[in-house]
Design a protein around this motif. Structure first.
Motif, mmCIF file in Angstrom:
data_model
loop_
_atom_site.group_PDB
_atom_site.id
_atom_site.type_symbol
_atom_site.label_atom_id
_atom_site.label_comp_id
_atom_site.label_asym_id
_atom_site.label_seq_id
_atom_site.Cartn_x
_atom_site.Cartn_y
_atom_site.Cartn_z
ATOM 1 N N ASN A 1 0.861 -1.177 0.000
ATOM 2 C CA ASN A 1 0.000 0.000 0.000
ATOM 3 C C ASN A 1 0.905 1.238 0.000
ATOM 4 O O ASN A 1 1.931 1.275 0.679
ATOM 5 C CB ASN A 1 -0.888 -0.021 1.254
ATOM 6 N N LEU A 2 0.533 2.241 -0.774
ATOM 7 C CA LEU A 2 1.394 3.421 -0.934
ATOM 8 C C LEU A 2 0.904 4.665 -0.189
ATOM 9 O O LEU A 2 1.410 5.760 -0.417
ATOM 10 C CB LEU A 2 1.555 3.740 -2.431
ATOM 11 N N TRP A 3 -0.070 4.507 0.702
ATOM 12 C CA TRP A 3 -0.494 5.646 1.510
ATOM 13 C C TRP A 3 0.715 6.132 2.314
ATOM 14 O O TRP A 3 1.437 5.339 2.907
ATOM 15 C CB TRP A 3 -1.638 5.252 2.455
ATOM 16 N N LEU B 1 4.485 11.561 -8.767
ATOM 17 C CA LEU B 1 5.038 11.889 -7.447
ATOM 18 C C LEU B 1 4.197 12.953 -6.751
ATOM 19 O O LEU B 1 3.983 12.897 -5.538
ATOM 20 C CB LEU B 1 6.489 12.343 -7.562
ATOM 21 N N ALA B 2 3.713 13.930 -7.520
ATOM 22 C CA ALA B 2 2.840 14.958 -6.943
ATOM 23 C C ALA B 2 1.555 14.311 -6.420
ATOM 24 O O ALA B 2 1.050 14.690 -5.355
ATOM 25 C CB ALA B 2 2.530 16.028 -7.983
ATOM 26 N N TYR B 3 1.029 13.350 -7.154
ATOM 27 C CA TYR B 3 -0.164 12.627 -6.701
ATOM 28 C C TYR B 3 0.151 11.821 -5.445
ATOM 29 O O TYR B 3 -0.602 11.869 -4.463
ATOM 30 C CB TYR B 3 -0.682 11.713 -7.818
ATOM 31 N N LEU B 4 1.250 11.071 -5.444
ATOM 32 C CA LEU B 4 1.618 10.281 -4.264
ATOM 33 C C LEU B 4 1.795 11.168 -3.032
ATOM 34 O O LEU B 4 1.473 10.776 -1.912
ATOM 35 C CB LEU B 4 2.898 9.483 -4.531
ATOM 36 N N ARG B 5 2.297 12.372 -3.238
ATOM 37 C CA ARG B 5 2.492 13.329 -2.144
ATOM 38 C C ARG B 5 1.167 13.655 -1.457
ATOM 39 O O ARG B 5 1.126 13.857 -0.243
ATOM 40 C CB ARG B 5 3.136 14.596 -2.699
ATOM 41 N N ALA C 1 -0.445 14.495 6.220
ATOM 42 C CA ALA C 1 0.446 15.658 6.259
ATOM 43 C C ALA C 1 1.419 15.533 5.087
ATOM 44 O O ALA C 1 2.513 14.993 5.236
ATOM 45 C CB ALA C 1 1.201 15.698 7.588
ATOM 46 N N PRO C 2 1.034 16.018 3.888
ATOM 47 C CA PRO C 2 1.891 15.879 2.705
ATOM 48 C C PRO C 2 3.288 16.472 2.903
ATOM 49 O O PRO C 2 3.452 17.513 3.559
ATOM 50 C CB PRO C 2 1.138 16.632 1.626
#
Length: 188
Positions: A108-110, A172-176, A181-182
């Motif tokens: 999971n990439l959260w 990467l912007a989406y994953l952020r 807390a980005p």
């Protein structure tokens, strides 16, 4: 033979020729061999002692002028989260992104940005991935998403990577955004 009969013969020949040409064009298109031709500037003669403009040479080779390379910080500053979410659909076959989401083929990439490498609970990492130290900062994520097997030889990840710099920055912007807390964007 009267003119009516001759017209039928010529019509049949014309129809057969058009049918054959159409079938040929469809087969080229189906197998990816039909390309639109572009006029390219090609340097035919090299004059000794005369320097070539590399930008012109690159443009001649690709048909497009080469853009100056942007840093990862610049790419991320211009990144589009919505486009990143679309590109990420390729990744969704193996990864979930919701908070507390289950692992699939991949973890999971959260909250992946700045997470220590190979630490998501309940996922069985490859020996190569488990041996890595550090965190998934933007630079490392960028390198890994560009070429997973080249960056971490022995990884279980079978995906070949995202080759375009802009697409990777968007992902990467989406994953952020997948965090309570980005992480801060890099400035350099």
């Amino acid at each position: 033979m009267n003119t009516y009969e001759l017209n039928k013969v010529f019509g049949a020949i014309l129809f057969a020729g058009l049918t054959a040409m159409t079938a040929w064009l469809i087969s080229l298109a189906a197998f990816g061999k039909l390309e639109h031709s572009h006029h390219e500037r090609v340097i035919h003669y090299v004059v000794e002692g005369l320097e070539q403009d590399d930008a012109m040479h690159d443009e001649a080779a690709t048909g497009e002028p080469e853009m100056p390379a942007m840093s990862l910080a610049e790419l991320l500053a211009d990144a589009d989260v919505a486009k990143g979410q679309k590109v990420f659909k390729k990744c969704a076959a193996c990864h979930t992104v919701d908070e507390g989401g289950k692992n699939k083929v991949g973890p999971n990439l959260w909250n992946i940005v700045n997470r220590p490498i190979a630490t998501h609970e309940g996922f069985s990492y490859s020996d190569a991935m488990a041996a890595l130290e550090g965190t998934w900062d933007f630079e490392r994520l960028d390198q890994f998403t560009a070429d997973p097997k080249g960056t971490v030889p022995g990884t279980k990840m079978a995906f070949k990577g995202v080759s375009k710099d802009g697409d990777r920055a968007n992902v990467l912007a989406y994953l952020r955004t997948l965090s309570a807390a980005p992480a801060d964007l890099p400035t350099e």
